[in-house]
Design an enzyme around this catalytic site. Sequence first.
Site, mmCIF file in Angstrom:
data_model
loop_
_atom_site.group_PDB
_atom_site.id
_atom_site.type_symbol
_atom_site.label_atom_id
_atom_site.label_comp_id
_atom_site.label_asym_id
_atom_site.label_seq_id
_atom_site.Cartn_x
_atom_site.Cartn_y
_atom_site.Cartn_z
ATOM 1 N N LYS A 24 7.313 17.120 6.036
ATOM 2 C CA LYS A 24 7.144 15.819 5.389
ATOM 3 C C LYS A 24 6.951 16.043 3.908
ATOM 4 C CE LYS A 24 6.763 11.463 6.830
ATOM 5 N NZ LYS A 24 7.306 10.903 8.073
HETATM 6 P P1 NAD Z 1 8.382 0.007 4.659
HETATM 7 O O1 NAD Z 1 7.976 0.385 3.290
HETATM 8 O O2 NAD Z 1 9.773 -0.447 4.915
HETATM 9 O O3 NAD Z 1 7.401 -1.159 5.183
HETATM 10 C C1 NAD Z 1 6.012 -1.092 5.138
HETATM 11 C C2 NAD Z 1 5.471 -2.509 5.355
HETATM 12 O O4 NAD Z 1 4.055 -2.445 5.501
HETATM 13 C C3 NAD Z 1 5.744 -3.456 4.194
HETATM 14 O O5 NAD Z 1 6.056 -4.733 4.706
HETATM 15 C C4 NAD Z 1 4.379 -3.514 3.461
HETATM 16 O O6 NAD Z 1 4.182 -4.723 2.757
HETATM 17 C C5 NAD Z 1 3.470 -3.416 4.654
HETATM 18 N N1 NAD Z 1 2.107 -3.013 4.303
HETATM 19 C C6 NAD Z 1 1.702 -2.046 3.440
HETATM 20 N N2 NAD Z 1 0.353 -2.015 3.406
HETATM 21 C C7 NAD Z 1 -0.081 -2.972 4.250
HETATM 22 C C8 NAD Z 1 -1.350 -3.426 4.652
HETATM 23 N N3 NAD Z 1 -2.468 -2.896 4.160
HETATM 24 N N4 NAD Z 1 -1.412 -4.437 5.553
HETATM 25 C C9 NAD Z 1 -0.288 -4.981 6.064
HETATM 26 N N5 NAD Z 1 0.941 -4.593 5.725
HETATM 27 C C10 NAD Z 1 1.040 -3.602 4.829
HETATM 28 O O7 NAD Z 1 7.984 1.234 5.593
HETATM 29 P P2 NAD Z 1 8.539 1.572 7.045
HETATM 30 O O8 NAD Z 1 9.686 2.487 6.914
HETATM 31 O O9 NAD Z 1 8.676 0.329 7.848
HETATM 32 O O10 NAD Z 1 7.317 2.443 7.604
HETATM 33 C C11 NAD Z 1 6.153 1.833 8.155
HETATM 34 C C12 NAD Z 1 5.451 2.859 9.023
HETATM 35 O O11 NAD Z 1 6.339 3.275 10.046
HETATM 36 C C13 NAD Z 1 5.003 4.129 8.285
HETATM 37 O O12 NAD Z 1 3.827 4.625 8.902
HETATM 38 C C14 NAD Z 1 6.151 5.083 8.561
HETATM 39 O O13 NAD Z 1 5.752 6.432 8.460
HETATM 40 C C15 NAD Z 1 6.480 4.690 9.986
HETATM 41 N N6 NAD Z 1 7.822 5.079 10.404
HETATM 42 C C16 NAD Z 1 8.931 4.546 9.843
HETATM 43 C C17 NAD Z 1 10.192 4.971 10.285
HETATM 44 C C18 NAD Z 1 11.464 4.399 9.728
HETATM 45 O O14 NAD Z 1 12.541 4.797 10.208
HETATM 46 N N7 NAD Z 1 11.403 3.478 8.777
HETATM 47 C C19 NAD Z 1 10.296 5.950 11.269
HETATM 48 C C20 NAD Z 1 9.138 6.473 11.829
HETATM 49 C C21 NAD Z 1 7.895 6.027 11.378
#
Ligand code: NAD
Length: 419
Positions: free
Chosen positions: A106
């Site tokens: 990561k």
């Molecule tokens: P992203 O940046 O697209 O979205 C994150 C969302 O969370 C946004 O809407 C943001 O406004 C919101 N957010 C941030 N802080 C917040 C809070 N305190 N309260 C409520 N909402 C809040 O990110 P993502 O890619 O969707 O990733 C989100 C999570 O999923 C992370 O933990 C990431 O590691 C995990 N994840 C994502 C993927 C992927 O393919 N995108 C894969 C595996 C894991």
Amino acid sequence: MSDEVDPFESLQEQIDDAANYVDVSADVLERLKRPERVLETNLAVEMDDGSVEVFEAYRSQFNGDRGPYKGGIRYHPGVTRAEVKALSGWMVFKCALVNIPYGGGKGGIEIDPSDYSESELERITRSFATELRPIIGEDRDIPAPDVNTGQREMNWVKDTYETLERTTAPGVITGKAPDSGGSLGRVEATGRSIAFTAREAFDYLDRDIDGASVAVQGYGNAGFNGAKFVEDLGARVVAVSDSSGAVVREDGLDTRAVKEFKSETGSVTGYPDADREATNERLLTMDVDLLVPAALENAIDADIARDVAADVVCEAANGPLTPEADDVLVEKDVHVFPDILVNAGGVTVSYFEWVQNRGRFYWSEQRVNEELESIVVSAFEDLIERYEASGAPNLRTAAYAVAVDRVVDAYEQGGGDWP
Ligand code: NAD
């Protein structure tokens, strides 16, 4: 959100818990609990006004026993060395649980990308890619998108790497745009695995996902796509949120319309077709059938957990529960389906992207989605089988037991550490 929990300590506790259900010696276990190496670098980058700014950046290569290190690159002001180490460890066990031939890594830059122009972000990303170049590669370490990074940043990393290496190597990074070697279906993959897991979970628990009420915290890639696909299964998504707050509609929100509204205005709050607005904390404690935390780690601490009223939690974010919150939910008999299964769709389709890059032969979206479903369902079955056979106290421990076993097997089959 609790800031007090060290995510790396959470990871180590999870590995220790699983070790009680795995035949592993104390010394091999100790090795499994620490990254093999961590790159820490300071990127000095010229801003648009000619000044130079310095950004702290990291890449942790946690374990490569099962294949090249694999994991995303995050841009966030909260990025720390401990966070990157923890996230890289979770990738090891996620890849092992879904049985794809990768280790875990990561990376991240401590930055709020909304403070920078596109050209500044391009220079920052290319500077990071230059630092990463000696340690990444198609068979060595394969980064991908994470919070606040996407196809654009991946394309810049690929281009920087290929230019410096004087070659074409699209498999050095995944999550690229399709015209740059990306896979169809990658953007929605994490959302699909959230919905596949929710469907299998409800089936296992003898409940109906059709008509189930769902609250989703975080409305980015994982949260929105997860909400969309559970809505397609007939669930009522009654609340969604982002960092500005939550919107609630008891009859169910139109998830795609909320997304459009967020794209236009920057937030889900103010969405006109909602009954009311709420705080994120309120969303997390709503009386729903399914809660999907899809924002950041440690979103639910023990205090919030005591008020969680959902029956099932599917962890879409990485590490959204503190270890204490996890204990509270187990005590309350809430069924928590762990992140390393629920959100594994992203890395699984990243694996498909890499396979396609290496073979220079590209699949239809239908094939991608079918292969993804089959991998997630198999992993779900492996998890349940282990949970029922091992007496593990919860699904997370059982998931880690499956994964730790596979990593230990690979390590021991390779003859352990040499020389
Ligand atoms: P992203 O940046 O697209 O979205 C994150 C969302 O969370 C946004 O809407 C943001 O406004 C919101 N957010 C941030 N802080 C917040 C809070 N305190 N309260 C409520 N909402 C809040 O990110 P993502 O890619 O969707 O990733 C989100 C999570 O999923 C992370 O933990 C990431 O590691 C995990 N994840 C994502 C993927 C992927 O393919 N995108 C894969 C595996 C894991």
